[in-house]
Scaffold this active site. Structure first.
Site, PDB file in Angstrom:
ATOM      1  CG  HIS A   1      12.776 -18.578  30.122  1.00  0.00           C
ATOM      2  ND1 HIS A   1      13.094 -18.659  28.738  1.00  0.00           N
ATOM      3  CD2 HIS A   1      13.762 -18.414  31.003  1.00  0.00           C
ATOM      4  CE1 HIS A   1      14.375 -18.565  28.742  1.00  0.00           C
ATOM      5  NE2 HIS A   1      14.931 -18.466  30.023  1.00  0.00           N
TER       6      HIS A   1
ATOM      7  CD  GLU B   1       8.610 -16.223  27.883  1.00  0.00           C
ATOM      8  OE1 GLU B   1       8.934 -16.144  28.802  1.00  0.00           O
ATOM      9  OE2 GLU B   1       9.057 -16.079  26.968  1.00  0.00           O
TER      10      GLU B   1
ATOM     11  CB  CYS C   1      13.896 -18.693  24.345  1.00  0.00           C
ATOM     12  SG  CYS C   1      12.989 -19.802  25.539  1.00  0.00           S
TER      13      CYS C   1
ATOM     14  CB  CYS D   1       9.323 -20.013  26.221  1.00  0.00           C
ATOM     15  SG  CYS D   1      10.112 -19.831  27.719  1.00  0.00           S
TER      16      CYS D   1
END
Length: 158
Positions: A79, A81, A104, A107
């Site tokens: 992801h 992040e 999410c 993260c």
């Protein structure tokens, strides 16, 4: 002092960078970008969602509907992040994270562990799903400030 008419705010600048970073993603359905910023408004790191370094994007699965879970993108994609956190080559404690999609729960854990103190997010499309609700809960418990971005994404005019 007169303000220049097309001058953008720091928030617009950093969310614009996160948005631009998202365009690097090869994910056909969800493009996410992230920008980590210091307390004195310096860009510390950038990231976008994609396959891990060294994994050929053209042979990795990008779908999300296959009956075989190993043919879906979810076990493989890093992801935005997390990429931004992993790409940082300096201390990011006390920083802000601008991200185009609400993080999410996985993260959120990385955000908390890295010491990021504030998240400014653009879209909360998945915030009501389990991972989003867990993320929201974790971030609030850890004292991470969460702000929905309400500004504009500046257009570039030449």
């Amino acid at each position: 002092m007169n303000k220049i008419a097309d001058h953008i705010t720091w928030d617009e600048y950093f969310m614009g960078i996160a948005h631009l970073s998202s365009l690097r993603s090869k994910d056909p359905t969800t493009k996410v970008g992230a920008c980590i910023v210091s307390q004195d408004n310096r860009v510390l790191s950038l990231g976008y969602n994609g396959m891990p370094r060294g994994c050929d994007d053209s042979i990795m699965p990008w779908g999300k509907q296959s009956d075989d879970p190993l043919n879906n993108k979810y076990p493989y994609v890093v992801h935005a992040e997390l990429n931004a956190i992993l790409n940082a080559n300096k201390d990011i404690r006390g920083s802000k994270l601008y991200v185009t999609l609400f993080p999410c729960n996985e993260c959120a854990k990385a955000i908390i562990q890295s010491g990021i103190k504030e998240i400014i997010f653009l879209s909360d499309t998945h915030r009501d799903e389990m991972a989003g609700r867990a993320s929201d809960r974790l971030l609030k418990i850890a004292g991470v400030k969460i702000t929905k971005y309400e500004g504009r994404i500046p257009e570039i005019k030449y």
